[in-house]
Design a protein around this motif. Sequence first.
Motif, PDB file in Angstrom:
ATOM      1  N   THR A 215     -65.272  58.646 -61.115  1.00 46.11           N
ATOM      2  CA  THR A 215     -66.682  59.029 -60.961  1.00 46.11           C
ATOM      3  C   THR A 215     -67.571  57.944 -61.543  1.00 46.11           C
ATOM      4  N   HIS A 218     -73.411  60.927 -61.065  1.00 49.66           N
ATOM      5  CA  HIS A 218     -74.053  61.888 -60.169  1.00 49.66           C
ATOM      6  C   HIS A 218     -75.497  61.418 -59.974  1.00 49.66           C
ATOM      7  N   ARG A 319     -72.254  63.350 -55.958  1.00 49.32           N
ATOM      8  CA  ARG A 319     -71.321  62.585 -56.777  1.00 49.32           C
ATOM      9  C   ARG A 319     -70.936  61.299 -56.064  1.00 49.32           C
ATOM     10  N   ASP A 321     -68.314  58.285 -56.099  1.00 48.13           N
ATOM     11  CA  ASP A 321     -66.998  57.928 -56.615  1.00 48.13           C
ATOM     12  C   ASP A 321     -66.614  56.502 -56.236  1.00 48.13           C
TER      13      ASP A 321
END
Length: 372
Positions: A215, A218, A319, A321
Amino acid sequence: MDEHHLYEQIAESIRKEILEGHFKPGDRLPSVRELCETWRCTPGTIQRAYQVLSREGLVISQAGRGTQVVGSIPHSKSSGQNTIRKVNLVHHSENFLLEMLTAGYDLEEIQSAMELAMDRWRTLEGTAQPQIQQHLRFSGSHDMALNSVARHFFGEVLPEVSLQITFTGSLGGLIALKDGKVDLAGAHLWDAATDSYNLPFIQKILPGVALCLVTFAHRRLGLIMPPGNPLGIHSLEDLTRPEIRFVNRQAGSGTRVWLDSTLSNLRIPLELINGYRDERMTHSDVARSIAEGAADVGLGLESAALAYGLNYLHLTRERYDLVMRAETAALPAIQGWIKWLASLEGRGWIGRFQGYDVQQTGQMVKILTSPG
């Protein structure tokens, strides 16, 4: 050929004809319909090719007049290459400026810092520079914070490793990873059926592969409008009002995937949105179009809206990634980057950009996708 890559081939073909003098300054270029027949592709692919050339300063499109070559283009091969080189330099410089403005610096601070940096590099000329020992490649969704982070980490923290970044959209990044053209991909693809990000798409594009997802952050995504929101835009339903000019992201981008899914769920007809086919490659391009008055509203990151002093209406939190094969994640350079991202310093660097949540930054998930 995949139309995601075809538009680049079309742009390169037209660019070559312009720079070699086959198309003169002021000449009208073939229409979208003509090029669709020549290349056997959709109108959106041709429009994307012309948008690339427009951003390079080679063509201009005007309503009722088609697309024309701009006023003065060098005709020799060497000078043409120099023109593109300068265009690319200006483009990267604008991205840097936007990142620093988003991080809260003003123009005077940025100019002063650049002068100090230039002075330092002039002093270092002729001295030994770190030798690049490893080259890594990234392709994926546009993100200003990622650009800044990568430049800092691979330029200062770990200068012996380089990371080449190309923003192609989330789907483009995953396809490039599948084809072995890059080492890392960046994606924020929302799947409406599972209400989750990236994994359903990764399963389809990279079946039977051991992968790691890290990650990055966000991000806040919403509608971007001129200061004061003069047209009173308050929802996606307002995009169907005939007086409103919308500017879209390109097909294959995570932003476009979310928008299309959401419009379908809301039963909003795409043909009622004025400008739905008017596409931009980055969040910065969307914000710039609105700031310059070329459109009234677009979908993009809060950070891009604030960088241009524009209004922002929050719609969703997504999100982003970093996707890589397991063997790539095991590389010492990547291990060091992931550890740095999860540190207070790494999260603090990303946190300077407004509209980012870094609570899960640096968290890794290992997966083995099912065979196709």
